[in-house]
Design an enzyme around this catalytic site. Structure first.
Site, PDB file in Angstrom:
ATOM      1  N   TYR A   7      30.916  48.744  43.181  1.00 55.48           N
ATOM      2  CA  TYR A   7      32.094  48.976  42.336  1.00 55.48           C
ATOM      3  C   TYR A   7      32.312  50.472  42.122  1.00 55.48           C
ATOM      4  CZ  TYR A   7      35.146  48.981  38.245  1.00 55.48           C
ATOM      5  OH  TYR A   7      36.183  49.212  37.366  1.00 55.48           O
ATOM      6  N   LYS A  52      35.592  52.824  43.420  1.00 55.89           N
ATOM      7  CA  LYS A  52      36.429  53.595  42.503  1.00 55.89           C
ATOM      8  C   LYS A  52      36.323  55.091  42.789  1.00 55.89           C
ATOM      9  CE  LYS A  52      38.278  50.334  39.998  1.00 55.89           C
ATOM     10  NZ  LYS A  52      39.749  50.102  40.009  1.00 55.89           N
TER      11      LYS A  52
END
Length: 322
Positions: free
Chosen positions: A210, A214
């Site tokens: 994750y 990002k």
């Protein structure tokens, strides 16, 4: 109570107008009072100059209600922050249409809200979806919000599955890139928002995929924004949202540590701020809560103080193993 409230209500006002604190606790002296007044005026001037620079362009910026036929595109607008953004837009702008790309339909229907079922992480399906949107609404898009995001289970890196990694990068990184490449107009005003995360900078343990997805979105956004600035394209303006933990379903299941220093972000409050920025055409970054402004600074510290801060904050030990 959190440090953000203390900063907003006490620290910032005192830093902006220290003369009031001086008059309360010290015998007034003309030269000191003059210095403090000049300091406050200089600070206000610099703040206004910064705000002017972030909003300046070759043409005046128009809020959505003044743009003829304005249409908004948002991904992941059926739940969480995305849903709050959709509701804020529909409430503020009674003539604006919203296109919501999501796997699930919106909880409540609205004649100005069009749900488009598509998996942002499926590049082939998204490509066809964007072609249809471009054909129908390509000359009307005035606001694009890349909001959709997913995470992997809280696991160590060696436990991450290949398909999971590809899907997360598809939704969090490749999808937003494709949307910007295919739908950002070249001849009309458009505001582009990429919702990233402070975790893309801090990269805590058990969130490697994750955080990496990002981080890639942050880098792409920053490079694209620099391209716009270099080419003098002020009709297209961008905003990067770097948020801490939101009160949404994505990161439920554990108790966030140190909430005084890292408070939960209210999705409705953040949605309101995002639409305020878009109405002004303000470029740059929106960092919430306050500590998010210093995430890059933390990662630039030598390894010893950086490790100490990470240990004290418990960011690397708070997530459960899933």
């Amino acid at each position: 109570m959190s440090i953000d409230k203390l900063i907003d209500w006490i620290i910032f006002p005192l830093l902006k107008y220290p003369i009031f604190l001086y008059l309360v606790f010290c015998p007034p002296q003309a030269n000191v009072c003059l210095f403090l007044v000049c300091y406050s005026l200089l600070l206000i001037f610099c703040n206004n100059l910064n705000h002017w620079y972030k909003c300046k362009g070759n043409e005046d910026w128009q809020p959505l209600n003044e743009v003829e036929g304005a249409t908004v595109l948002i991904t992941g607008g059926s739940d969480g922050l995305g849903r709050s953004i959709v509701l804020e837009i529909l409430a503020r702008y009674p003539r604006v249409k919203v296109l919501n790309i999501d796997l699930q339909k919106s909880p409540q229907s609205n004649p100005r809200l069009v749900d488009i079922e598509c998996n942002v992480g499926d590049i082939e399906a998204l490509d066809h979806c964007l072609d249809r949107i471009k054909a129908c609404y390509g000359d009307q898009l005035s606001l694009i919000v890349n909001n959709a995001g997913i995470r992997a289970p809280y696991q160590d890196m060696d436990q991450q599955q290949k398909d999971t990694i590809q899907n997360i990068f598809g939704v969090n990184t490749f999808g937003p890139i494709m949307i910007m490449q295919k739908l950002i107009p070249s001849n009309r005003q458009c505001y582009v928002i990429n919702v990233a995360s402070t975790l893309g900078v801090l990269a805590p343990a058990r969130l490697s995929t994750y955080a990496a997805s990002k981080a890639a979105l942050i880098a792409f956004h920053n490079s694209y924004s620099s391209e716009l600035s270099t080419n003098g394209m002020t009709k297209i303006r961008t905003l990067l949202v770097l948020a801490g933990q939101l009160n949404t379903n994505m990161f439920r299941g554990f108790e966030p540590p140190r909430q005084f220093f890292a408070p939960m972000v209210n999705k409705k409050t953040l949605a309101n701020k995002i639409i305020d920025y878009s109405a002004r055409g303000e470029r740059g970054e929106l960092c919430v809560p306050f500590y998010s402004n210093f995430a890059h600074l933390l990662m630039a510290l030598p390894i010893l103080p950086r490790a100490l801060v990470r240990k004290l904050s418990k960011m690397d030990s708070c997530l459960p193993q899933e």
